[in-house]
Motif scaffolding. Structure first.
Motif, PDB file in Angstrom:
ATOM      1  N   ASP A 272       0.811  -1.221   0.000  1.00 19.58           N
ATOM      2  CA  ASP A 272       0.000   0.000   0.000  1.00 19.58           C
ATOM      3  C   ASP A 272       0.840   1.264   0.000  1.00 19.58           C
ATOM      4  N   SER A 273       2.043   1.206   0.614  1.00 15.05           N
ATOM      5  CA  SER A 273       2.834   2.420   0.777  1.00 15.05           C
ATOM      6  C   SER A 273       4.331   2.099   0.796  1.00 15.05           C
ATOM      7  N   PHE A 274       5.109   3.045   0.298  1.00 11.57           N
ATOM      8  CA  PHE A 274       6.556   3.015   0.515  1.00 11.57           C
ATOM      9  C   PHE A 274       6.834   3.206   2.005  1.00 11.57           C
ATOM     10  N   THR A 275       8.053   2.932   2.415  1.00  5.63           N
ATOM     11  CA  THR A 275       8.512   3.204   3.774  1.00  5.63           C
ATOM     12  C   THR A 275       9.832   3.948   3.690  1.00  5.63           C
ATOM     13  N   VAL A 276       9.997   4.959   4.531  1.00  4.43           N
ATOM     14  CA  VAL A 276      11.271   5.659   4.640  1.00  4.43           C
ATOM     15  C   VAL A 276      11.818   5.446   6.042  1.00  4.43           C
ATOM     16  N   LEU A 277      13.104   5.151   6.133  1.00  3.25           N
ATOM     17  CA  LEU A 277      13.794   5.038   7.414  1.00  3.25           C
ATOM     18  C   LEU A 277      14.822   6.160   7.524  1.00  3.25           C
ATOM     19  N   MET A 278      14.849   6.811   8.678  1.00  4.15           N
ATOM     20  CA  MET A 278      15.858   7.831   8.979  1.00  4.15           C
ATOM     21  C   MET A 278      16.555   7.414  10.268  1.00  4.15           C
ATOM     22  N   VAL A 279      17.880   7.290  10.226  1.00  2.77           N
ATOM     23  CA  VAL A 279      18.632   6.830  11.396  1.00  2.77           C
ATOM     24  C   VAL A 279      18.980   8.039  12.266  1.00  2.77           C
ATOM     25  N   MET A 280      18.417   8.061  13.470  1.00  2.00           N
ATOM     26  CA  MET A 280      18.621   9.173  14.402  1.00  2.00           C
ATOM     27  C   MET A 280      19.862   8.996  15.264  1.00  2.00           C
ATOM     28  N   GLU A 281      20.200   7.741  15.521  1.00  2.00           N
ATOM     29  CA  GLU A 281      21.326   7.451  16.410  1.00  2.00           C
ATOM     30  C   GLU A 281      21.807   6.040  16.143  1.00  2.00           C
ATOM     31  N   GLY A 282      23.130   5.805  16.270  1.00  2.00           N
ATOM     32  CA  GLY A 282      23.675   4.460  16.195  1.00  2.00           C
ATOM     33  C   GLY A 282      23.861   3.934  14.786  1.00  2.00           C
ATOM     34  N   ASP A 283      24.095   2.623  14.697  1.00  2.00           N
ATOM     35  CA  ASP A 283      24.318   1.923  13.430  1.00  2.00           C
ATOM     36  C   ASP A 283      23.516   0.634  13.446  1.00  2.00           C
ATOM     37  N   CYS A 284      23.120   0.182  12.272  1.00  2.00           N
ATOM     38  CA  CYS A 284      22.393  -1.077  12.187  1.00  2.00           C
ATOM     39  C   CYS A 284      22.506  -1.652  10.785  1.00  2.00           C
ATOM     40  N   THR A 285      22.048  -2.879  10.647  1.00  2.00           N
ATOM     41  CA  THR A 285      22.048  -3.569   9.355  1.00  2.00           C
ATOM     42  C   THR A 285      20.615  -3.753   8.885  1.00  2.00           C
ATOM     43  N   LEU A 286      20.370  -3.403   7.625  1.00  2.00           N
ATOM     44  CA  LEU A 286      19.073  -3.615   6.993  1.00  2.00           C
ATOM     45  C   LEU A 286      19.135  -4.926   6.224  1.00  2.00           C
ATOM     46  N   LEU A 287      18.240  -5.853   6.523  1.00  2.00           N
ATOM     47  CA  LEU A 287      18.206  -7.166   5.884  1.00  2.00           C
ATOM     48  C   LEU A 287      16.972  -7.253   4.985  1.00  2.00           C
ATOM     49  N   TYR A 288      17.172  -7.590   3.707  1.00  2.00           N
ATOM     50  CA  TYR A 288      16.048  -7.747   2.775  1.00  2.00           C
ATOM     51  C   TYR A 288      16.382  -8.884   1.814  1.00  2.00           C
ATOM     52  N   GLY A 289      15.470  -9.861   1.735  1.00  2.00           N
ATOM     53  CA  GLY A 289      15.774 -11.059   0.951  1.00  2.00           C
ATOM     54  C   GLY A 289      17.032 -11.719   1.497  1.00  2.00           C
ATOM     55  N   ASP A 290      17.968 -12.022   0.587  1.00  2.00           N
ATOM     56  CA  ASP A 290      19.244 -12.585   1.033  1.00  2.00           C
ATOM     57  C   ASP A 290      20.345 -11.538   1.026  1.00  2.00           C
ATOM     58  N   LYS A 291      19.960 -10.269   1.030  1.00  2.00           N
ATOM     59  CA  LYS A 291      20.934  -9.176   0.964  1.00  2.00           C
ATOM     60  C   LYS A 291      20.901  -8.352   2.245  1.00  2.00           C
ATOM     61  N   LYS A 292      21.907  -7.500   2.389  1.00  2.00           N
ATOM     62  CA  LYS A 292      21.931  -6.615   3.546  1.00  2.00           C
ATOM     63  C   LYS A 292      22.603  -5.294   3.191  1.00  2.00           C
ATOM     64  N   MET A 293      22.346  -4.293   4.010  1.00  2.00           N
ATOM     65  CA  MET A 293      22.889  -2.951   3.798  1.00  2.00           C
ATOM     66  C   MET A 293      23.171  -2.340   5.162  1.00  2.00           C
ATOM     67  N   GLU A 294      24.319  -1.693   5.301  1.00  2.00           N
ATOM     68  CA  GLU A 294      24.673  -1.055   6.562  1.00  2.00           C
ATOM     69  C   GLU A 294      24.131   0.374   6.598  1.00  2.00           C
ATOM     70  N   LEU A 295      23.493   0.736   7.708  1.00  2.00           N
ATOM     71  CA  LEU A 295      22.944   2.066   7.899  1.00  2.00           C
ATOM     72  C   LEU A 295      23.649   2.746   9.070  1.00  2.00           C
ATOM     73  N   THR A 296      23.960   4.023   8.920  1.00  2.00           N
ATOM     74  CA  THR A 296      24.626   4.781   9.967  1.00  2.00           C
ATOM     75  C   THR A 296      23.806   6.026  10.313  1.00  2.00           C
ATOM     76  N   LYS A 297      24.159   6.673  11.402  1.00  2.00           N
ATOM     77  CA  LYS A 297      23.469   7.884  11.831  1.00  2.00           C
ATOM     78  C   LYS A 297      23.454   8.908  10.704  1.00  2.00           C
ATOM     79  N   GLY A 298      22.269   9.459  10.430  1.00  2.00           N
ATOM     80  CA  GLY A 298      22.125  10.431   9.354  1.00  2.00           C
ATOM     81  C   GLY A 298      21.710   9.830   8.030  1.00  2.00           C
ATOM     82  N   THR A 299      21.619   8.493   7.943  1.00  2.00           N
ATOM     83  CA  THR A 299      21.172   7.845   6.710  1.00  2.00           C
ATOM     84  C   THR A 299      19.663   7.953   6.568  1.00  2.00           C
ATOM     85  N   THR A 300      19.220   8.277   5.359  1.00  2.00           N
ATOM     86  CA  THR A 300      17.799   8.226   5.002  1.00  2.00           C
ATOM     87  C   THR A 300      17.660   7.259   3.835  1.00  2.00           C
ATOM     88  N   ILE A 301      16.726   6.337   3.928  1.00  2.00           N
ATOM     89  CA  ILE A 301      16.616   5.285   2.921  1.00  2.00           C
ATOM     90  C   ILE A 301      15.150   5.079   2.545  1.00  2.00           C
TER      91      ILE A 301
END
Length: 320
Positions: A268-297
């Motif tokens: 129904d809708s897109f999703t936007v993530l904005m990292v306010m603090e810290g670091d994390c890994t985004l997992l989708y399917g069999d892939k991944k992406m590293e997100l850091t503070k200040g990232t918008t995706i």
């Protein structure tokens, strides 16, 4: 198209009130000491975001949407807003006070500017000691009292000042008089619009010695003169989405991530993530992406089964 999470090149805006926190805190590629805004996701004419990663690198957001509007925006978003990306995402660094301003509603903006109105929200990422925001009137007022105060350069005396700290959230409906105060770093989510009526600018002059333009008459009809309750409280349960603001234009939730969390993804809708603090890994399917503070995706609506893993604080924005 094999859809994937999209990151965009930031659009940096120099402002008379800007500073260096966009670089020093969020690692944005600023080139001056008066960098006030980083536009993270935009389709405002003349400032359309361009993809920075993957197969669509170099493609602007309008062209991405045009490839398959429902896959990118979502079925419900297309039904409600058509093929235009309906939101604008920013980070703002206020080294000095911003001007006091107001935004028109949809009807007024359409009539005057053929534009959307500008409902928006703020999340305070960082605040220096004593930092404040101006939001709305202290008490119910009216146009005559407002015009008198404005003529006497005393309009600030009518307005509500809020001392702020990290994590504070304000929802600004159209018509709410407001100003971001010095010493704040803000994440802003708003309708796709750049229509702002400047009410008062503390009699500041630009680098040419000129007073900045005011939009006194345009603002009169746009202002809500009633007192508003704009500050929002919200839950902070870990590893789930905690709704902060839910309005017809966007729903924003807070994710305090300490382990693993599922991201709200639907057709129904897109999703936007904005990292306010810290670091994390985004997992989708069999892939991944590293997100850091200040990232918008941007997660296209066609993506499914997206997860986050790590230690971070994020904003999750959809249209519900």
């Amino acid at each position: 198209m094999d859809w994937y999470p999209l990151v965009f090149n930031p659009i940096i805006k120099e402002r008379i009130w800007g500073g260096t926190k966009l670089r020093d805190v969020l690692h944005k590629p600023i080139v001056s000491n008066i960098s006030g805004e980083s536009w993270e996701l935009s389709t405002v004419p003349g400032d359309v975001s361009v993809v920075a990663n993957g197969a669509l690198e170099g493609t602007d957001l309008n062209a991405v949407v045009a490839l398959n509007p429902k896959a990118v925006l979502g079925k419900k978003v297309v039904a409600q807003f058509g093929d235009q990306f309906p939101l604008l995402f920013k980070f703002l660094d206020a080294r000095e006070d911003l001007s006091i301003q107001v935004h028109p509603n949809d009807a007024l903006a359409k009539e005057r500017h053929n534009s959307f109105g500008k409902t928006e929200m703020w999340y305070v990422m960082q605040a220096d000691p004593g930092a404040q925001l101006i939001v709305g009137f202290k008490e119910d007022s009216n146009a005559e009292a407002y015009k008198t105060a404005l003529a006497q350069h005393q309009v600030v005396d009518l307005l509500a000042k809020h001392s702020v700290q990290k994590g504070d959230v304000f929802f600004l409906e159209t018509g709410t008089v407001h100003a971001i105060g010095a010493g704040t770093l803000i994440a802003e989510i708003q309708q796709t619009s750049d229509i702002t009526y400047r009410i008062y600018d503390f009699d500041r002059r630009d680098d040419q010695g000129n007073l900045r333009e005011l939009h006194t008459e345009l603002a009169l009809e746009a202002i809500n003169y009633q007192r508003t309750e704009s500050k929002k409280t919200y839950a902070q349960n870990t590893n789930v989405s905690n709704v902060m603001v839910d309005c017809p234009y966007f729903t924003t939730s807070f994710i305090p991530l300490t382990d693993t969390a599922s991201v709200h993804c639907t057709n129904d809708s897109f999703t936007v993530l904005m990292v306010m603090e810290g670091d994390c890994t985004l997992l989708y399917g069999d892939k991944k992406m590293e997100l850091t503070k200040g990232t918008t995706i941007l997660l296209p609506a066609a993506l499914e089964a997206v997860q986050l893993k790590g230690n971070a604080e994020l904003l999750e924005i959809t249209i519900s």
